[in-house]
Design an enzyme around this catalytic site. Structure first.
Site, PDB file in Angstrom:
ATOM      1  N   CYS A   2      12.731  -9.516   0.539  1.00  0.00           N
ATOM      2  CA  CYS A   2      11.958  -9.420  -0.696  1.00  0.00           C
ATOM      3  C   CYS A   2      10.569 -10.029  -0.516  1.00  0.00           C
ATOM      4  CB  CYS A   2      12.661 -10.186  -1.807  1.00  0.00           C
ATOM      5  SG  CYS A   2      14.368  -9.697  -2.007  1.00  0.00           S
ATOM      6  N   ARG A  27       7.940  -5.537   2.487  1.00  0.00           N
ATOM      7  CA  ARG A  27       9.076  -6.445   2.672  1.00  0.00           C
ATOM      8  C   ARG A  27      10.342  -5.941   1.975  1.00  0.00           C
ATOM      9  NH1 ARG A  27       7.561 -11.492   4.531  1.00  0.00           N
ATOM     10  NH2 ARG A  27       9.553 -12.283   3.808  1.00  0.00           N
ATOM     11  N   TRP A  76      14.397  -6.271  -1.892  1.00  0.00           N
ATOM     12  CA  TRP A  76      15.249  -5.595  -0.911  1.00  0.00           C
ATOM     13  C   TRP A  76      16.644  -6.070  -1.246  1.00  0.00           C
ATOM     14  CZ3 TRP A  76      18.589  -6.803   3.214  1.00  0.00           C
ATOM     15  CH2 TRP A  76      18.858  -5.749   4.091  1.00  0.00           C
ATOM     16  N   ASN A 102      13.704 -14.851  -2.592  1.00  0.00           N
ATOM     17  CA  ASN A 102      13.978 -14.086  -1.383  1.00  0.00           C
ATOM     18  C   ASN A 102      14.988 -14.888  -0.573  1.00  0.00           C
ATOM     19  OD1 ASN A 102      13.907 -12.615   1.028  1.00  0.00           O
ATOM     20  ND2 ASN A 102      12.164 -13.800   1.793  1.00  0.00           N
ATOM     21  N   GLY A 103      16.066 -14.247  -0.154  1.00  0.00           N
ATOM     22  CA  GLY A 103      17.085 -14.961   0.617  1.00  0.00           C
ATOM     23  C   GLY A 103      18.463 -14.691   0.035  1.00  0.00           C
ATOM     24  N   GLU A 483      13.288   2.249  22.860  1.00  0.00           N
ATOM     25  CA  GLU A 483      12.351   2.056  21.748  1.00  0.00           C
ATOM     26  C   GLU A 483      11.892   3.401  21.170  1.00  0.00           C
ATOM     27  OE1 GLU A 483      11.483  -0.019  19.725  1.00  0.00           O
ATOM     28  OE2 GLU A 483       9.485   0.471  19.012  1.00  0.00           O
ATOM     29  N   LYS A 487      12.361   4.305  17.257  1.00  0.00           N
ATOM     30  CA  LYS A 487      11.224   4.680  16.406  1.00  0.00           C
ATOM     31  C   LYS A 487      11.528   5.975  15.672  1.00  0.00           C
ATOM     32  CE  LYS A 487       9.452   2.028  16.054  1.00  0.00           C
ATOM     33  NZ  LYS A 487       9.260   0.611  16.214  1.00  0.00           N
ATOM     34  N   GLU A 490      14.350   5.493  12.944  1.00  0.00           N
ATOM     35  CA  GLU A 490      14.073   4.718  11.730  1.00  0.00           C
ATOM     36  C   GLU A 490      13.057   5.371  10.807  1.00  0.00           C
ATOM     37  OE1 GLU A 490      12.852   0.707  12.562  1.00  0.00           O
ATOM     38  OE2 GLU A 490      11.475   1.363  14.102  1.00  0.00           O
ATOM     39  N   HIS A 506      27.216   9.963  33.217  1.00  0.00           N
ATOM     40  CA  HIS A 506      28.463   9.204  33.057  1.00  0.00           C
ATOM     41  C   HIS A 506      29.041   9.343  31.651  1.00  0.00           C
ATOM     42  CE1 HIS A 506      28.073   7.497  37.021  1.00  0.00           C
ATOM     43  NE2 HIS A 506      26.816   7.165  36.740  1.00  0.00           N
ATOM     44  N   LYS A 605      10.524  -4.947   6.364  1.00  0.00           N
ATOM     45  CA  LYS A 605       9.764  -5.395   7.536  1.00  0.00           C
ATOM     46  C   LYS A 605      10.291  -6.717   8.092  1.00  0.00           C
ATOM     47  CE  LYS A 605       6.034  -5.242  10.179  1.00  0.00           C
ATOM     48  NZ  LYS A 605       6.145  -4.240  11.262  1.00  0.00           N
TER      49      LYS A 605
HETATM   50  C1  F6R Z   1      11.570  -1.619  14.204  1.00  0.00           C
HETATM   51  C2  F6R Z   1      11.371  -2.881  13.540  1.00  0.00           C
HETATM   52  C3  F6R Z   1      12.503  -3.848  13.511  1.00  0.00           C
HETATM   53  C4  F6R Z   1      11.992  -5.233  13.928  1.00  0.00           C
HETATM   54  C5  F6R Z   1      13.095  -6.268  13.816  1.00  0.00           C
HETATM   55  C6  F6R Z   1      12.633  -7.636  14.268  1.00  0.00           C
HETATM   56  O1  F6R Z   1      10.423  -0.846  14.169  1.00  0.00           O
HETATM   57  O2  F6R Z   1      10.317  -3.152  13.052  1.00  0.00           O
HETATM   58  O3  F6R Z   1      13.533  -3.432  14.356  1.00  0.00           O
HETATM   59  O4  F6R Z   1      11.517  -5.154  15.233  1.00  0.00           O
HETATM   60  O5  F6R Z   1      13.539  -6.352  12.493  1.00  0.00           O
HETATM   61  O6  F6R Z   1      11.532  -8.078  13.549  1.00  0.00           O
HETATM   62  P1  F6R Z   1      10.616  -9.226  14.095  1.00  0.00           P
HETATM   63  O7  F6R Z   1       9.897  -8.716  15.274  1.00  0.00           O
HETATM   64  O8  F6R Z   1       9.705  -9.567  12.957  1.00  0.00           O
HETATM   65  O9  F6R Z   1      11.523 -10.363  14.454  1.00  0.00           O
END
Ligand code: F6R
Length: 610
Positions: A2, A27, A76, A102-103, A483, A487, A490, A506, A605
């Site tokens: 949040c 967020r 969130w 938040n939490g 990665e 990408k 998501e 395999h 995020k």
């Molecule tokens: C993917 C993404 C998430 C973050 C993950 C860790 O694009 O953004 O997978 O990489 O939540 O976040 P941080 O780097 O802030 O610890």
């Protein structure tokens, strides 16, 4: 998770809170709400929306509540669905106390039962709602004392803003295991989950420590610990610029941030890599003697940052010859890792607030390991709780999917690798000289990939209709395959898997057919011939193939694959230009499919819950 913002000052609070909420929306975006208190009329307005901040803004624009103190929240969802009733702020029975949070309050069920037995009436399904009721219960004339007593009852994680009509000249903030900062302006103060919310108003930021609370009045902020002891505030000057937190003409933050990748490399290198290859990392804080003692390295991270950590293993083992283990932070913490004072634990995190990663580095410190965090956010919890920090210097990243900061993380890991190698005299001077020159030339190579975005857009148009994708890479580009797949899934909600190309045969090759394309990373490198064979195996199963190849390389000329050329760099540095191409591809596929690129469903995020 949040996003929270509180304001107390001399201006009208509502427009500032709405503006800040827009910047915090990355967020969380399940629901939103504000509470504004009009000191002149003695009126508290609470307005909520069951959807995004935009809907709330529309509602508020029709009738803007007056008042110079207030708070806003973008949610969130954790406890309780994203409904109007569950949207924050939450109130007590008298509607005098309002709280945004938040939490997660882990003991909320027990507290709720206790308060219900005392005839408190709950209206939402949230854990947060226990807090205003606890404050109501504990209020005996002094708000700060009531808040402190209430907070002491909570277990779990919280960053909160609290207001009560009992003392309308006060705005209170508190944190435990969740981020909260205080922006210090000219006769105005902001309490926010992160710096991006306050940078248009002030660059002066007070960092609240774990378990601290701040009570702000027109006289300024008073920081104290949960037991009431006064704490000397830690104030820093933030270098981030407001333009960095705006789209700057791009349709999405993610497009802007991918386009900042060349700068992300330059900013991470700036002032740190001398022409002779000497690396200086300002806040790293370890002496040569301490580094010489490092026997092994453990890297902990989550999501995209975990893949950066995997790359870190390739980089550091190659350069410094120190054994590196990489583990998702969420696993590390709970399995009694074998570490001691000779282990260097490296936490990788854009936000520096990811609950799993933060918990992992705390566990590492408890076990006496030395901890360094590689993070973007100055003054973040991980930065404050580590023995040393390497900052990314990428500026704010707003798109929920990480892009430029992944690039900056890798760049910093090259620097860390060189630093660790130097102290052990592991790097041959010729290789160091060459690597230094190549790193300095890297931004130009990245820019060339960005300049070819159209090729990736065309490719995305061709492939956007498929439902499944396989990404394959080898060696140092294996984490890039992982990665690339993350990408795509998501932001476009397509199923994608990343595999080490040699592993395909395999098992996963059984999945392939004409409807299951494979994206191969086939740039120059020691295993390119093997990769070409793997691509042939894929083609033999009728799966469409797209491949990254090095400029001017004819290796796939005879193969029925869609080729995307990327500039020639050494294999060791190739993950950076390669991943930029994969980020662009994912971005364009998501746009083709009409997805909300900056705010993908179900994601946030900064993941401050476990
Ligand atoms: C993917 C993404 C998430 C973050 C993950 C860790 O694009 O953004 O997978 O990489 O939540 O976040 P941080 O780097 O802030 O610890």
């Amino acid at each position: 998770m949040c996003g929270i913002i509180g304001y107390l000052g001399e201006r009208s609070a509502a427009p500032i809170i709405m503006d800040s909420l827009k910047r915090l929306e990355y967020r969380g975006y399940d629901s939103a709400g504000v509470a504004i208190f009009d000191q002149d009329a003695g009126d508290l307005s609470v307005v909520k929306s069951a959807s995004k901040v935009d809907t709330l803004v529309e509602r508020l624009t029709e009738e803007m509540p007056a008042g110079r103190v207030g708070m806003g929240h973008t949610r969130w969802a954790t406890h309780g669905r994203p409904t109007l009733i569950n949207a924050h702020p939450h109130s007590d029975c008298t509607n005098k106390v309002v709280v945004i949070h938040n939490g997660i309050i882990e003991n909320f069920a027990e507290l709720r039962r206790e308060l219900q037995a005392k005839r408190h009436v709950f209206v939402s399904e949230t854990d947060t709602e226990v807090v205003p009721h606890l404050i109501e219960e504990n209020f005996k004339g002094d708000l700060v004392t009531a808040v402190r007593e209430s907070l002491r009852r909570l277990r779990g994680a919280y960053a909160m803003v609290i207001f009560s009509q009992h003392d309308p000249d006060l705005l209170i903030g508190a944190r435990l295991n969740a981020p909260l900062v205080v922006g210090v302006g000219e006769k105005e103060w902001f309490i926010a989950s992160d710096i991006t919310a306050v940078i248009p108003y002030t660059k002066k930021v007070l960092l609240l420590g774990e378990g601290e609370m701040v009570a702000i009045s027109s006289l300024g902020p008073q920081v104290s610990s949960m037991d009431g002891a006064s704490v000397k505030p830690k104030i820093i000057d933030v270098k981030w610029d407001i333009s960095q937190a705006q789209k700057g003409g791009y349709p999405h933050f993610m497009a802007k941030e991918i386009n900042e990748s060349a700068d992300a490399v330059s900013n991470a290198l700036r002032g740190r890599l001398a022409d002779d290859g000497e690396v200086t990392l300002e806040e790293f804080g370890f002496t040569d003697r301490q580094l010489l003692k490092v026997r092994d390295i453990k890297m902990v991270a989550a999501g995209t940052s975990f893949y950066a950590a995997l790359l870190g293993k390739y980089i550091i083992e190659d350069l410094a010859r120190i054994p590196v283990e990489v583990e998702p932070a969420s696993e590390f913490r709970y399995r009694q890792p074998i570490i001691d004072q000779d282990t260097l634990v490296v936490g990788i995190s854009q936000s520096g607030e990811t609950a799993d990663t933060l918990a992992a580095i705390r566990e590492a410190r408890r076990l006496k390991a030395k901890v360094v965090s590689v993070t973007n956010v100055v003054g973040s919890s991980m930065a404050l709780e580590s023995d040393g920090v390497v900052y990314l210097h990428s500026g704010p990243e707003i798109g929920v999917a990480s892009s430029k900061t992944f690039i900056a993380h890798i760049t910093c890991l090259y620097l860390l690798g060189i630093r660790l190698a130097a102290v052990r005299h592991r790097l041959d001077p010729t290789r160091l000289k060459q690597l230094t020159a190549e790193l300095k030339a890297l931004p130009a190579a990245v820019q060339k990939v960005l300049d070819r975005a159209e090729v990736l857009q065309k490719l995305a148009r061709k492939y956007a209709g498929y439902r499944n994708f396989m990404y394959i890479g080898r060696g140092i580009n294996y984490p890039i395959a992982l990665e690339g797949a993350l990408k795509l899934k998501e932001i476009s909600y397509l199923h994608a898997e990343g595999y080490a190309a040699g592993e395909l045969k395999h098992g996963p090759i059984a999945l392939l057919d004409k409807n299951f394309p494979v994206f191969a990373i086939a740039t120059q490198g020691a295993t390119l011939e093997k990769m070409v064979s793997n691509i042939q195996e894929v083609i033999a199963r009728d799966a469409p193939v797209a491949a990254l190849v090095t400029d001017g390389d004819h290796v796939l000329d005879e193969v029925a694959a869609d080729r995307v050329e990327v500039p020639a760099v050494s294999e060791f540095l190739s993950p950076i230009p390669n991943v930029v191409a994969l980020q662009l591809f994912a971005y364009f596929v998501a746009c083709e499919r009409g997805c909300n690129v900056d705010q993908p469903r179900n994601l946030a995020k900064s993941v401050t819950v476990e």
